[in-house]
Design a protein around this motif. Structure first.
Motif, mmCIF file in Angstrom:
data_model
loop_
_atom_site.group_PDB
_atom_site.id
_atom_site.type_symbol
_atom_site.label_atom_id
_atom_site.label_comp_id
_atom_site.label_asym_id
_atom_site.label_seq_id
_atom_site.Cartn_x
_atom_site.Cartn_y
_atom_site.Cartn_z
ATOM 1 N N TYR A 140 -27.277 44.146 77.548
ATOM 2 C CA TYR A 140 -26.938 43.248 76.466
ATOM 3 C C TYR A 140 -28.179 42.508 76.015
ATOM 4 C CZ TYR A 140 -25.185 39.313 73.847
ATOM 5 O OH TYR A 140 -24.987 38.388 72.861
ATOM 6 N N ASN A 141 -28.582 42.756 74.804
ATOM 7 C CA ASN A 141 -29.684 42.023 74.207
ATOM 8 C C ASN A 141 -29.318 41.830 72.746
ATOM 9 O OD1 ASN A 141 -32.007 40.947 73.229
ATOM 10 N ND2 ASN A 141 -33.360 42.395 74.233
ATOM 11 N N PRO A 142 -29.067 40.597 72.323
ATOM 12 C CA PRO A 142 -28.586 40.389 70.964
ATOM 13 C C PRO A 142 -29.599 40.727 69.887
ATOM 14 C CG PRO A 142 -29.081 38.296 72.011
ATOM 15 C CD PRO A 142 -29.233 39.362 73.060
ATOM 16 N N GLY A 143 -30.855 40.737 70.220
ATOM 17 C CA GLY A 143 -31.872 40.992 69.204
ATOM 18 C C GLY A 143 -32.365 42.421 69.233
ATOM 19 N N PRO A 144 -33.270 42.737 68.345
ATOM 20 C CA PRO A 144 -33.835 44.083 68.338
ATOM 21 C C PRO A 144 -34.661 44.335 69.594
ATOM 22 C CG PRO A 144 -34.956 42.686 66.749
ATOM 23 C CD PRO A 144 -33.809 41.893 67.291
ATOM 24 N N GLN A 145 -34.553 45.525 70.111
ATOM 25 C CA GLN A 145 -35.288 45.891 71.314
ATOM 26 C C GLN A 145 -36.728 46.235 70.946
ATOM 27 O OE1 GLN A 145 -33.994 45.959 74.456
ATOM 28 N NE2 GLN A 145 -32.178 45.025 73.582
ATOM 29 N N PRO A 146 -37.694 45.745 71.712
ATOM 30 C CA PRO A 146 -39.081 46.108 71.420
ATOM 31 C C PRO A 146 -39.293 47.603 71.580
ATOM 32 C CG PRO A 146 -38.946 44.457 73.168
ATOM 33 C CD PRO A 146 -37.561 44.849 72.817
ATOM 34 N N GLY A 147 -40.007 48.198 70.662
ATOM 35 C CA GLY A 147 -40.319 49.621 70.745
ATOM 36 C C GLY A 147 -39.253 50.528 70.160
ATOM 37 N N ASN B 284 -36.422 49.568 64.496
ATOM 38 C CA ASN B 284 -36.956 48.266 64.097
ATOM 39 C C ASN B 284 -38.057 48.374 63.056
ATOM 40 O OD1 ASN B 284 -35.274 47.196 65.999
ATOM 41 N ND2 ASN B 284 -36.853 46.959 67.547
ATOM 42 N N ARG B 285 -38.567 49.576 62.835
ATOM 43 C CA ARG B 285 -39.665 49.725 61.879
ATOM 44 C C ARG B 285 -39.196 49.426 60.467
ATOM 45 N NH1 ARG B 285 -41.440 55.641 63.345
ATOM 46 N NH2 ARG B 285 -39.654 55.852 62.017
ATOM 47 N N VAL B 286 -40.083 48.884 59.699
ATOM 48 C CA VAL B 286 -39.803 48.682 58.278
ATOM 49 C C VAL B 286 -39.918 50.044 57.618
ATOM 50 C CG1 VAL B 286 -40.608 47.555 56.182
ATOM 51 C CG2 VAL B 286 -40.724 46.356 58.350
ATOM 52 N N PRO B 287 -38.914 50.446 56.861
ATOM 53 C CA PRO B 287 -38.995 51.772 56.247
ATOM 54 C C PRO B 287 -40.179 51.876 55.296
ATOM 55 C CG PRO B 287 -37.011 50.610 55.513
ATOM 56 C CD PRO B 287 -37.695 49.749 56.519
ATOM 57 N N ARG B 288 -40.847 53.003 55.351
ATOM 58 C CA ARG B 288 -41.974 53.226 54.450
ATOM 59 C C ARG B 288 -41.435 53.451 53.044
ATOM 60 N NH1 ARG B 288 -46.066 57.409 57.034
ATOM 61 N NH2 ARG B 288 -47.662 55.904 56.546
ATOM 62 N N PRO B 289 -42.133 52.949 52.056
ATOM 63 C CA PRO B 289 -41.651 53.178 50.691
ATOM 64 C C PRO B 289 -41.676 54.673 50.370
ATOM 65 C CG PRO B 289 -43.825 52.158 50.681
ATOM 66 C CD PRO B 289 -43.364 52.181 52.097
ATOM 67 N N ARG B 290 -40.629 55.128 49.728
ATOM 68 C CA ARG B 290 -40.520 56.547 49.385
ATOM 69 C C ARG B 290 -41.509 56.918 48.277
ATOM 70 N NH1 ARG B 290 -37.882 59.019 53.391
ATOM 71 N NH2 ARG B 290 -36.054 57.863 53.951
ATOM 72 N N HIS B 291 -41.741 55.955 47.423
ATOM 73 C CA HIS B 291 -42.628 56.250 46.297
ATOM 74 C C HIS B 291 -43.542 55.050 46.077
ATOM 75 C CE1 HIS B 291 -44.015 57.899 42.543
ATOM 76 N NE2 HIS B 291 -43.741 56.774 41.956
ATOM 77 N N ASP B 292 -44.818 55.323 46.007
ATOM 78 C CA ASP B 292 -45.800 54.277 45.748
ATOM 79 C C ASP B 292 -45.847 54.062 44.236
ATOM 80 O OD1 ASP B 292 -47.937 52.577 45.589
ATOM 81 O OD2 ASP B 292 -49.210 53.744 46.946
ATOM 82 N N PRO B 293 -45.578 52.857 43.750
ATOM 83 C CA PRO B 293 -45.567 52.632 42.304
ATOM 84 C C PRO B 293 -46.931 52.862 41.652
ATOM 85 C CG PRO B 293 -45.324 50.554 43.484
ATOM 86 C CD PRO B 293 -45.229 51.652 44.481
ATOM 87 N N ARG B 294 -48.001 52.783 42.429
ATOM 88 C CA ARG B 294 -49.334 53.011 41.864
ATOM 89 C C ARG B 294 -49.497 54.460 41.403
ATOM 90 N NH1 ARG B 294 -52.749 50.708 46.855
ATOM 91 N NH2 ARG B 294 -51.337 52.166 47.846
ATOM 92 N N ILE B 295 -48.772 55.370 42.048
ATOM 93 C CA ILE B 295 -48.927 56.793 41.710
ATOM 94 C C ILE B 295 -48.512 57.051 40.267
ATOM 95 C CG2 ILE B 295 -48.088 59.113 42.265
ATOM 96 C CD1 ILE B 295 -47.932 58.193 45.199
ATOM 97 N N SER B 296 -47.389 56.450 39.841
ATOM 98 C CA SER B 296 -46.946 56.631 38.438
ATOM 99 C C SER B 296 -47.967 56.047 37.465
ATOM 100 C CB SER B 296 -45.599 55.937 38.223
ATOM 101 O OG SER B 296 -44.655 56.425 39.109
#
Length: 167
Positions: A104-111, A115-127
């Motif tokens: 039982y750990n109410p928060g996100p588990q390390p590792g 927990n990773r922030v999703p990478r953007p699918r498309h970089d707006p600079r490319i357009s």
């Protein structure tokens, strides 16, 4: 008296066991050559400080597991005294009485990869870069200066913009 120094000390009475701490009256009795007075045995006190081996004996685990529990927050981190970590008996017994709650750990588990922030699918600079290359010939140096990125990143952005414009 010790032969090489003028200091007097109480000799270790239990080699290999936990270091015994003596009160003033016991130390003075030893120096005077008298029998050590016994201390009142009041049993186990909740504020007794336990080392990792003693805490492990109370919990029924190894001393290294006690240190791991303290490092991960599963057990109180203890107090530092004289270069060693000590745990109060009440904290160790509370951990024992609480049962196994490691799952039982109410928060996100390390590792945890979730927990990773999703990478953007498309970089707006490319357009934007694709539009620039349609209008004029943009170089990686110009892209690097415009977006304040390295030359290598600018080259990758130009390649992605080229793939974007051809698809």
């Amino acid at each position: 008296m010790c032969p090489k120094s003028r200091q007097t000390r109480v000799h270790v009475v239990n080699p290999g066991a936990r270091l015994k701490l003596y009160d003033t009256s016991q130390a003075l009795a030893h120096i005077a050559g008298k029998a050590l007075p016994t201390l009142r045995d009041e049993g186990l006190h909740p504020d007794d400080l336990l080392n990792d081996k003693e805490a492990g004996d109370v919990l029924g685990i190894d001393a290294s597991t006690v240190r791991a529990y303290a490092a991960t927050g599963y057990l109180d981190s203890g107090t530092q005294r004289h270069g060693r970590t000590w745990w109060p008996r009440h904290a160790v017994e509370a951990r024992r009485e609480a049962g196994d709650q490691r799952q039982y750990n109410p928060g996100p588990q390390p590792g945890n990869p979730r927990n990773r922030v999703p990478r953007p699918r498309h970089d707006p600079r490319i357009s934007e870069i694709a539009d620039l290359t349609r209008r004029s010939q943009a170089t990686s140096t110009e892209i690097a200066q415009r977006y304040q990125v390295s030359t290598r990143t600018a080259q990758k952005l130009l390649a992605a913009a080229h793939r974007h414009s051809t698809s």
